[in-house]
Design an enzyme around this catalytic site. Structure first.
Site, PDB file in Angstrom:
ATOM      1  NE  ARG A 149      -3.191   1.954   2.977  1.00  0.00           N
ATOM      2  CZ  ARG A 149      -4.047   2.429   3.234  1.00  0.00           C
ATOM      3  NH1 ARG A 149      -4.451   2.285   4.990  1.00  0.00           N
ATOM      4  NH2 ARG A 149      -5.264   3.508   3.640  1.00  0.00           N
ATOM      5  CG  HIS A 190      -9.079   6.190   3.311  1.00  0.00           C
ATOM      6  ND1 HIS A 190     -10.159   7.500   4.083  1.00  0.00           N
ATOM      7  CD2 HIS A 190      -8.582   5.805   4.094  1.00  0.00           C
ATOM      8  CE1 HIS A 190      -9.103   7.103   5.668  1.00  0.00           C
ATOM      9  NE2 HIS A 190      -8.715   6.688   5.667  1.00  0.00           N
ATOM     10  CD  GLU A 209      -7.943  -0.173   3.191  1.00  0.00           C
ATOM     11  OE1 GLU A 209      -8.033  -0.501   4.612  1.00  0.00           O
ATOM     12  OE2 GLU A 209      -8.026   1.614   2.921  1.00  0.00           O
TER      13      GLU A 209
END
Ligand code: ADP
Length: 419
Positions: free
Chosen positions: A103, A193, A400
Site C-alpha cells: 500500500r 483511502h 483493502e
C-alpha cells in the site's frame, strides 16, 4: 499465487498473506492464509501473527522482541511465514511467496494505477515524498526492505491510495488559489483511502448486480482517518481528503476542514512554529481535540452514553454533522445517488454513529431500518435502510488487502487492471 500484502506505518508493519488467482477472483474465493502486525518497531517490538486454519479459525503467535527497523520487522514476518511453527500449507521457502503488494499512500499525478515496482517507480514514489512526508517514506521503507530480504529479483507491486481519485475533474480537484501554484508545485486535491472506496464500489455492484457504469453511491470510510467519496458512474467524482489526508471530515486526531486563517492566528496567539501548528491539526485535534478525552470512538460513545460527558457528546455531534453536510453536498454534486455506504472501524461497527448521521435524512428518501442497523456490526455486510428507501444505506466492511493482493496478481501476470 501467494501474495504478501504490506502496509508500513511509521513504527508498525501490518501484513496479510493472500492466495489468489484469476479463478479465485472470479468466484470471490481468494484465501487469507495469515495476517498480523508488528508494532513499536525501533524498540522492544510487539509481534502478533495469526495463521488462518482451513475451517476459518485461527492460531495466534505473540512475542515481544527487539527489532531495530522496518527491514528487521519484515525479515521477521517472512521468516515466520515460511517457518515450521506457522505451518502454512504450501509455504516453506521464500520462493513460495510469489510477489509482494505494497500500500503506497501518495502516487501524485503520474502514478494513477497499480504497477510493478521498478527503480524508476521507486524514484517517482520518492518524488512524491514532498506531498506526503508523513506516509510515503514509511511505504518506501517496506519496498527497500523487501529488496534486501528477497534480493533484487523480488516481484513488488505498488497500489496507490490516490489512484482511484485520478478521475476527479479539474473543477473538483483545483483549489481556488493562484493557478501557477498548481502548475509549479502540483498543489491540488488528490484524495486518499482510494483502495477502500474502490473496494466498496466493487463489492456494492457485486452484491446488487450492477454494471460499474451504473454505480452512483457515496462511500463513507470512518476509521481513525475518515473520508467520504462521491462515486458517479463507478468512478470517483469528488472526495473529502485533499492534497494531504488532513482535509475533510473530522477524524480521530485530525481536524479535517478548517479556515486556513486559523493557522496564522494560532501560531500568533500560542507562539507555535509551523511544525507545531501542523502537529496540533494532525495529532491533537478531531475527536480527541474536542472531547479532551480520547480519539477512540468506542470510548467516546461509552463516555457520552454511560457518563453523560458533555464534550464526548459534542465531539460525536461535530463528527456526525460534518459527515451529514458532506452527504448533502455530494448528492447535489452527483445529481443524486442510490446509496450511502458505511465502512471502516466506526462505519462497520457503530450503529449509534450511523443512526446519528442518517437522522433527519428521511426527506431525502433515506429511511433507516433500526433492526437491520443494530444487527449489521462486527464484519457483517448488507443493507440497513428500509426496503423501498429512495436513498439506501449499506454497510460494507472494507478489504483493502484483498484489492492490493488482486492488483498485485494482475500486475505480475501482465493482466489488464479493472478500470
Ligand atoms: P484505522 O483507520 O486505523 O484502520 P479502524 O478502521 O480500525 O482504524 O477504525 C478505528 C476506529 O473504529 C476507532 O475510533 C474505534 O473506536 C472505532 N470502532 C471500532 N469498533 C467500534 C464500535 N463497536 N463502536 C464504535 N466505534 C468503534
Amino acid at each position: 499465487m501467494n501474495i504478501l500484502v504490506l502496509n508500513c506505518g511509521s513504527s508498525s508493519v501490518k501484513f496479510q498473506l493472500i492466495n489468489t488467482d484469476q479463478q479465485l477472483i472470479e468466484l470471490n474465493t481468494d484465501k487469507r492464509l495469515a495476517h498480523g502486525v508488528i508494532e513499536r518497531i525501533g524498540g522492544p517490538a510487539l509481534v502478533h501473527f495469526s495463521v488462518v486454519n482451513a475451517d476459518g479459525s485461527s492460531r495466534s503467535h505473540r512475542e515481544a522482541v527487539p527489532l531495530r527497523d522496518h527491514s528487521a520487522a519484515i525479515e521477521k514476518i517472512v521468516q515466520w511465514i515460511i517457518s515450521q511453527e506457522a505451518n502454512i500449507p504450501g509455504i516453506s521457502s521464500y520462493a513460495d511467496i510469489a510477489a509482494v503488494g505494497h500500500r503506497v499512500v501518495h502516487g501524485g499525478e503520474e502514478l494513477t494505477s497499480s504497477m510493478m515496482i521498478t527503480d524508476s517507480v521507486i524514484k517517482q514514489i520518492e518524488d512524491c515524498i514532498d506531498l506526503a512526508p508523513l506516509h510515503n517514506p514509511q511505504n518506501l521503507k517496506g519496498i527497500y526492505a523487501i529488496k534486501k530480504v528477497f534480493g533484487g529479483t523480488a516481484k513488488q507491486v505498488a497500489v496507490f491510495d490516490t489512484a482511484f481519485h485520478h478521475t476527479l475533474p479539474d473543477y473538483a480537484y483545483l483549489y481556488a488559489i493562484p493557478y501557477q501554484f498548481y502548475r509549479r508545485h502540483k498543489i491540488r486535491r488528490y484524495g486518499f483511502h482510494g483502495v477502500s472506496h474502490r473496494y466498496v464500489q466493487y463489492r456494492y455492484r457485486t452484491l446488487v448486480g450492477l454494471e460499474r457504469e451504473n454505480v452512483n453511491v457515496i462511500s463513507i470510510h470512518l476509521g481513525n482517518g475518515c473520508s467520504i467519496c462521491a462515486i458517479k458512474a463507478g468512478h470517483s467524482l469528488d472526495t473529502s481528503m485533499g492534497m494531504t489526508p488532513l482535509e475533510g471530515l473530522v477524524m480521530g486526531t485530525r481536524s479535517g476542514d478548517i479556515d486556513p486563517a486559523i493557522l496564522e492566528h494560532l501560531s500568533h496567539k500560542e507562539g507555535y512554529s509551523q511544525a507545531e501548528v501542523q502537529s496540533v491539526l494532525n495529532k491533537q485535534s478531531g475527536l480527541l481535540g474536542i472531547s479532551g478525552l480520547t480519539n477512540d470512538m468506542r470510548e467516546l460513545i461509552a463516555e457520552a452514553v454511560e457518563n453523560d460527558d458533555r464534550r464526548a457528546k459534542l465531539a460525536i455531534d461535530v463528527f456526525a454533522y460534518r459527515i451529514k453536510k458532506y452527504i448533502g453536498a455530494y448528492l447535489a454534486a452527483m445529481n443524486g445517488a442510490s446509496a450511502v455506504i458505511f465502512t471502516g472501524g466506526i462505519g462497520e461497527n457503530s450503529d449509534f454513529v450511523r443512526e446519528k448521521i442518517a437522522h433527519g435524512l428521511e426527506w431525502l428518501g433515506l429511511h433507516l431500518d433500526y433492526d437491520r442497523n443494530a444487527a449489521t456490526i462486527r464484519g457483517k455486510e448488507g443493507k440497513i435502510s428500509q426496503d423501498g428507501s429512495r436513498l439506501e444505506a449499506w454497510v460494507i466492511p472494507t478489504n483493502e488487502e484483498l484489492m492490493i493482493a488482486r492488483d498485485t496478481f494482475r500486475c505480475v501476470m501482465g493482466l489488464e487492471l479493472p478500470r
